[in-house]
Design a protein around this motif. Structure first.
Motif, mmCIF file in Angstrom:
data_model
loop_
_atom_site.group_PDB
_atom_site.id
_atom_site.type_symbol
_atom_site.label_atom_id
_atom_site.label_comp_id
_atom_site.label_asym_id
_atom_site.label_seq_id
_atom_site.Cartn_x
_atom_site.Cartn_y
_atom_site.Cartn_z
ATOM 1 N N UNK A 240 0.826 -1.208 0.000
ATOM 2 C CA UNK A 240 0.000 0.000 0.000
ATOM 3 C C UNK A 240 0.859 1.256 0.000
ATOM 4 N N UNK A 241 1.982 1.242 0.736
ATOM 5 C CA UNK A 241 2.883 2.391 0.740
ATOM 6 C C UNK A 241 3.550 2.561 -0.624
ATOM 7 N N UNK A 242 3.868 1.456 -1.267
ATOM 8 C CA UNK A 242 4.464 1.519 -2.596
ATOM 9 C C UNK A 242 3.494 2.155 -3.584
ATOM 10 N N UNK A 243 2.224 1.807 -3.499
ATOM 11 C CA UNK A 243 1.222 2.382 -4.394
ATOM 12 C C UNK A 243 1.100 3.890 -4.179
ATOM 13 N N UNK A 244 1.121 4.333 -2.916
ATOM 14 C CA UNK A 244 1.038 5.762 -2.629
ATOM 15 C C UNK A 244 2.270 6.499 -3.145
ATOM 16 N N UNK A 245 3.427 5.894 -2.984
ATOM 17 C CA UNK A 245 4.659 6.531 -3.445
ATOM 18 C C UNK A 245 4.681 6.659 -4.966
ATOM 19 N N UNK A 246 4.086 5.694 -5.653
ATOM 20 C CA UNK A 246 4.076 5.745 -7.114
ATOM 21 C C UNK A 246 3.293 6.954 -7.623
ATOM 22 N N UNK A 247 2.248 7.357 -6.880
ATOM 23 C CA UNK A 247 1.498 8.558 -7.261
ATOM 24 C C UNK A 247 2.392 9.792 -7.152
#
Length: 299
Positions: free
Chosen positions: A86-93
């Motif tokens: 989930x943190x990886x997905x947020x960072x990708x934004x």
């Protein structure tokens, strides 16, 4: 075919290319990213800016752009893939927004938010894009059924179990992320060649979200479903031109339509249109045999 029909074919192919890249990362490895459009932007701007300012052949600058996309993906993935999903997905934004800001800051070369339009016209572009699309889908299909693909599916199913079987989970994530980013770069080049203009707004996070929507609609575990969904839903707004509902142009509401379709799929067919089924030669033979037997019974 008319120029408009050719343009729609290329649009569908570009969508298939980008969604195929997302398929390798999300469907095979279970990694969710909303920053893949950033790699389309990186590759497109590098390819066409270098071709313009250094007077290099576009195929050379395309190779440089793809290599840069892969290198940047590698650099980004080394620290970020140690985070939870989930943190990886947020960072990708955040990464996608950062790339858009950099493009605007380099406005002397990229023409900032106005858009870079000095892109050469390529003869026979539709056949080139069709060939690239077929090659990408063929490669992703083979990857799914390869040993590497089975390792990715094991990672998606249970990361702890995959690690216990000796799979280097971290290195596998890095490899699949770099691969998906390079495929996104291919889509970015094709996008620029088709439109002959690129701008930061064209590669924002909403494009990455659209890729995920198309993937989930077709079936997260089915490459066939992803291809059909990517091609069909991408050209759907073009058929809604001039169609109004309650005074609203439906073409301007494509994101809302996509989301409504996803809500319907989630409620009535959670695995997507195709689920885990793939359209292969064996399936076609079974379908043909069933159709032939039905005809024989009627006679």
């Amino acid at each position: 075919m008319s120029n408009y029909q050719i343009s729609l074919v290329m649009l569908a192919c570009i969508s298939v290319i980008t969604v195929s890249g997302v398929f390798t990362m999300t469907s095979l490895a279970g990694m969710f990213s909303l920053g893949q459009a950033a790699y389309m932007s990186i590759c497109a701007y590098l390819t066409f800016c270098l071709a313009r300012y250094l007077s290099l052949p576009i195929w050379i600058t395309a190779v440089i752009g793809l290599a840069a996309s892969g290198l940047i993906a590698l650099i980004i993935s080394l620290p970020t893939l140690k985070l939870r999903r989930d943190y990886f997905a947020l960072l990708s934004v955040g990464f996608g927004q950062m790339v858009s800001s950099i493009v605007i800051l380099l406005g002397d070369w990229t023409n900032a938010s106005i858009g870079f339009s000095k892109i050469p016209k390529v003869k026979g572009l539709v056949w080139i894009i069709l060939g690239i699309t077929a090659l990408i889908v063929f490669m992703v299909r083979n990857l799914k059924y390869s040993r590497f693909g089975r390792m990715c599916i094991a990672l998606k199913t249970d990361e702890i179990a995959a690690r216990s079987f000796g799979i280097d989970v971290y290195r596998l994530k890095v490899k699949i992320y770099v691969l998906a980013s390079v495929i996104a770069g291919v889509g970015g080049i094709c996008y620029g060649l088709r439109n002959r203009v690129i701008s930061p707004d064209a590669f924002d996070w909403s494009l990455s979200a659209e890729m995920q929507i198309l993937l989930f609609f077709g079936g997260t575990n089915s490459l066939t479903g992803s291809v059909i969904s990517a091609a069909g839903l991408k050209v759907l707004p073009e058929f809604l031109k001039g169609v109004k509902l309650f005074g609203v142009n439906l073409q301007d509401c494509k994101t809302i339509i996509y989301c409504l379709l996803i809500i319907v799929v989630i409620n009535f067919r959670t695995q997507g249109i195709m689920g885990e089924q793939e359209l292969d030669t064996a399936a076609l033979r079974r379908f043909a045999g069933r159709f032939t037997r039905g005809k024989g019974g009627e006679s």
